[in-house]
Design an enzyme around this catalytic site. Sequence first.
Site, PDB file in Angstrom:
ATOM      1  N   HIS A   1      -2.186  -5.406   1.599  1.00 36.27           N
ATOM      2  CA  HIS A   1      -3.499  -6.047   1.437  1.00 36.27           C
ATOM      3  C   HIS A   1      -3.260  -7.453   0.902  1.00 36.27           C
ATOM      4  O   HIS A   1      -2.338  -7.672   0.119  1.00 36.27           O
ATOM      5  CB  HIS A   1      -4.364  -5.270   0.436  1.00 36.27           C
ATOM      6  CG  HIS A   1      -5.574  -6.047  -0.014  1.00 36.27           C
ATOM      7  ND1 HIS A   1      -6.738  -6.059   0.707  1.00 36.27           N
ATOM      8  CD2 HIS A   1      -5.766  -6.867  -1.079  1.00 36.27           C
ATOM      9  CE1 HIS A   1      -7.612  -6.863   0.091  1.00 36.27           C
ATOM     10  NE2 HIS A   1      -7.044  -7.351  -1.002  1.00 36.27           N
TER      11      HIS A   1
ATOM     12  N   LYS B   1       0.821  -1.221   0.000  1.00 39.45           N
ATOM     13  CA  LYS B   1       0.000   0.000   0.000  1.00 39.45           C
ATOM     14  C   LYS B   1       0.856   1.274   0.000  1.00 39.45           C
ATOM     15  O   LYS B   1       2.064   1.222   0.271  1.00 39.45           O
ATOM     16  CB  LYS B   1      -0.917  -0.027   1.221  1.00 39.45           C
ATOM     17  CG  LYS B   1      -1.987  -1.131   1.172  1.00 39.45           C
ATOM     18  CD  LYS B   1      -2.976  -0.963   2.328  1.00 39.45           C
ATOM     19  CE  LYS B   1      -4.047  -2.031   2.295  1.00 39.45           C
ATOM     20  NZ  LYS B   1      -5.067  -1.820   3.353  1.00 39.45           N
TER      21      LYS B   1
ATOM     22  N   TYR C   1     -12.533  -2.297  -3.956  1.00 43.45           N
ATOM     23  CA  TYR C   1     -13.008  -2.526  -2.579  1.00 43.45           C
ATOM     24  C   TYR C   1     -14.536  -2.550  -2.487  1.00 43.45           C
ATOM     25  O   TYR C   1     -15.088  -2.285  -1.420  1.00 43.45           O
ATOM     26  CB  TYR C   1     -12.465  -1.435  -1.650  1.00 43.45           C
ATOM     27  CG  TYR C   1     -11.071  -1.675  -1.097  1.00 43.45           C
ATOM     28  CD1 TYR C   1     -10.721  -2.881  -0.480  1.00 43.45           C
ATOM     29  CD2 TYR C   1     -10.102  -0.668  -1.131  1.00 43.45           C
ATOM     30  CE1 TYR C   1      -9.455  -3.078   0.059  1.00 43.45           C
ATOM     31  CE2 TYR C   1      -8.840  -0.860  -0.586  1.00 43.45           C
ATOM     32  CZ  TYR C   1      -8.518  -2.076   0.005  1.00 43.45           C
ATOM     33  OH  TYR C   1      -7.277  -2.265   0.548  1.00 43.45           O
TER      34      TYR C   1
ATOM     35  N   GLU D   1      -9.568 -10.659  -7.624  1.00 42.13           N
ATOM     36  CA  GLU D   1      -8.609  -9.564  -7.423  1.00 42.13           C
ATOM     37  C   GLU D   1      -7.436  -9.676  -8.395  1.00 42.13           C
ATOM     38  O   GLU D   1      -6.935  -8.658  -8.892  1.00 42.13           O
ATOM     39  CB  GLU D   1      -8.119  -9.563  -5.966  1.00 42.13           C
ATOM     40  CG  GLU D   1      -9.240  -9.189  -4.995  1.00 42.13           C
ATOM     41  CD  GLU D   1      -8.789  -9.087  -3.547  1.00 42.13           C
ATOM     42  OE1 GLU D   1      -7.619  -9.396  -3.234  1.00 42.13           O
ATOM     43  OE2 GLU D   1      -9.629  -8.676  -2.713  1.00 42.13           O
TER      44      GLU D   1
ATOM     45  N   ASN E   1      -1.974   0.156   6.847  1.00 50.60           N
ATOM     46  CA  ASN E   1      -1.501  -1.131   7.380  1.00 50.60           C
ATOM     47  C   ASN E   1      -0.588  -1.868   6.392  1.00 50.60           C
ATOM     48  O   ASN E   1      -0.421  -3.071   6.458  1.00 50.60           O
ATOM     49  CB  ASN E   1      -2.673  -1.995   7.850  1.00 50.60           C
ATOM     50  CG  ASN E   1      -3.645  -2.344   6.748  1.00 50.60           C
ATOM     51  OD1 ASN E   1      -3.489  -1.905   5.614  1.00 50.60           O
ATOM     52  ND2 ASN E   1      -4.644  -3.152   7.061  1.00 50.60           N
TER      53      ASN E   1
HETATM   54  P1  CMP Z   1      -7.430  -4.532   3.678  1.00 54.61           P
HETATM   55  O1  CMP Z   1      -6.971  -5.897   3.997  1.00 54.61           O
HETATM   56  O2  CMP Z   1      -6.812  -3.826   2.541  1.00 54.61           O
HETATM   57  O3  CMP Z   1      -9.026  -4.560   3.441  1.00 54.61           O
HETATM   58  C1  CMP Z   1      -9.842  -3.457   3.678  1.00 54.61           C
HETATM   59  C2  CMP Z   1      -9.146  -2.355   4.433  1.00 54.61           C
HETATM   60  O4  CMP Z   1      -9.998  -1.444   5.099  1.00 54.61           O
HETATM   61  C3  CMP Z   1      -8.313  -2.954   5.545  1.00 54.61           C
HETATM   62  O5  CMP Z   1      -7.209  -3.628   4.988  1.00 54.61           O
HETATM   63  C4  CMP Z   1      -7.988  -1.715   6.376  1.00 54.61           C
HETATM   64  O6  CMP Z   1      -6.818  -1.056   5.947  1.00 54.61           O
HETATM   65  C5  CMP Z   1      -9.192  -0.791   6.091  1.00 54.61           C
HETATM   66  N1  CMP Z   1      -9.987  -0.493   7.267  1.00 54.61           N
HETATM   67  C6  CMP Z   1     -10.206   0.715   7.792  1.00 54.61           C
HETATM   68  N2  CMP Z   1     -10.994   0.648   8.865  1.00 54.61           N
HETATM   69  C7  CMP Z   1     -11.305  -0.647   9.040  1.00 54.61           C
HETATM   70  C8  CMP Z   1     -12.094  -1.355   9.999  1.00 54.61           C
HETATM   71  N3  CMP Z   1     -12.719  -0.743  11.003  1.00 54.61           N
HETATM   72  N4  CMP Z   1     -12.184  -2.700   9.878  1.00 54.61           N
HETATM   73  C9  CMP Z   1     -11.564  -3.351   8.855  1.00 54.61           C
HETATM   74  N5  CMP Z   1     -10.805  -2.720   7.916  1.00 54.61           N
HETATM   75  C10 CMP Z   1     -10.665  -1.389   8.015  1.00 54.61           C
END
Ligand code: CMP
Length: 136
Positions: free
Chosen positions: A118, A12, A52, A129, A115
Amino acid sequence: MSNLEQTLSIIKPDAVERNLDREIKEIFTHKGFNIVKEKKIQITKPEAEQFYKVHETKPFYNDLCAYLSSGPIVVMILEKENAVLANREIMGATNPKEAKEGTIRKKFGISIDKNSVHGSDSVDNAKIEINFFFKD
Ligand code: CMP
């Protein structure tokens, strides 16, 4: 029985911006993943919204899509036995604060949004995906 799988991984914007992409790719290859295809790209917000779409009803959807389209990302097809689960294990919990020691999100994640990586959450979603980023 052998169960060779492919999964989609995204490094990311927060991690690419900190030049962590090479280090993260090395973590995957040291764990036995083969990086089948990869490219560094920047996507538009509408593309992030499509990617998403499963999260479109969530309160964090808009910020999430704005964030994923905010800078360059590295998208990869990773291949290994049971790749979907193995990738989720090496990434760690979605929230870096809850991620276990030794995981990518524990090591590099800044917040639940930033984070660092993904990964597809199921074999079916991995196919969707992978097709989203690597159509040919
Ligand atoms: P990712 O695995 O990319 O999938 C969806 C993303 O939403 C997740 O990582 C997080 O970075 C983001 N996100 C933000 N807020 C939340 C939340 N409360 N719960 C889950 N995902 C979240």
